[in-house]
Write an enzyme that holds these catalytic residues in place. Structure first.
Site: not given
Ligand SMILES: [Zn+2]
Length: 127
Positions: A40, A43, A58, A90, A93, A96, A99, A103, A112, A114
């Site tokens: 992360c 943190c 992707c 995470c 902390c 973000h 997602h 698939d 997956r 991502c």
């Protein structure tokens, strides 16, 4: 998100704190396949291992499994109407990360993860 790393840039905060998404094929880890661990950016908690990374085509770093079962928080994301997604954060902390989609490689977990490159730091295991 609990801000832990005081050196985070505005660009990093837009993703980590405000849940932004880096442009595809622009992140430093998209086409990066060295041996080590992804942590992360905020943190330093270990999130993903390089041996679970795969090229999903992707435009973002993709993993089929988290570093361990406690590393990631999963949250329902309905920010795009008609397209429910699962947000990954995470677990330490609440930063973000991206997602997770269903698939991924069928011979592994079928998942997956991502992830935005900008959400992570990489620690090489070769030295
Ligand atoms: Zn964190």
């Amino acid at each position: 998100m609990k801000k832990i790393n005081d050196a985070l840039t505005e660009e990093e905060l837009i993703v980590l704190r405000d849940k932004g998404t880096e442009r595809p094929f622009t992140g430093k880890f998209n086409a990066f396949f060295e041996h080590g661990i992804y942590k992360c950016k905020n943190c330093n908690q270990p999130l993903f291992k390089s041996d679970t990374k795969f090229d999903a085509g992707c435009g973002w770093p993709s993993f089929f499994e988290a570093a361990n079962e406690d590393a990631i928080t999963y949250r329902e994301d309905n920010s795009i109407l008609g397209r429910p997604r699962t947000e990954i954060l995470c677990s330490n902390c609440d930063a973000h990360l991206g997602h997770v989609f269903e698939d991924g490689p069928v011979d592994k977990t079928g998942l997956r993860y991502c992830v935005n490159s900008i959400s992570m730091d990489f620690e090489s295991e070769n030295n």
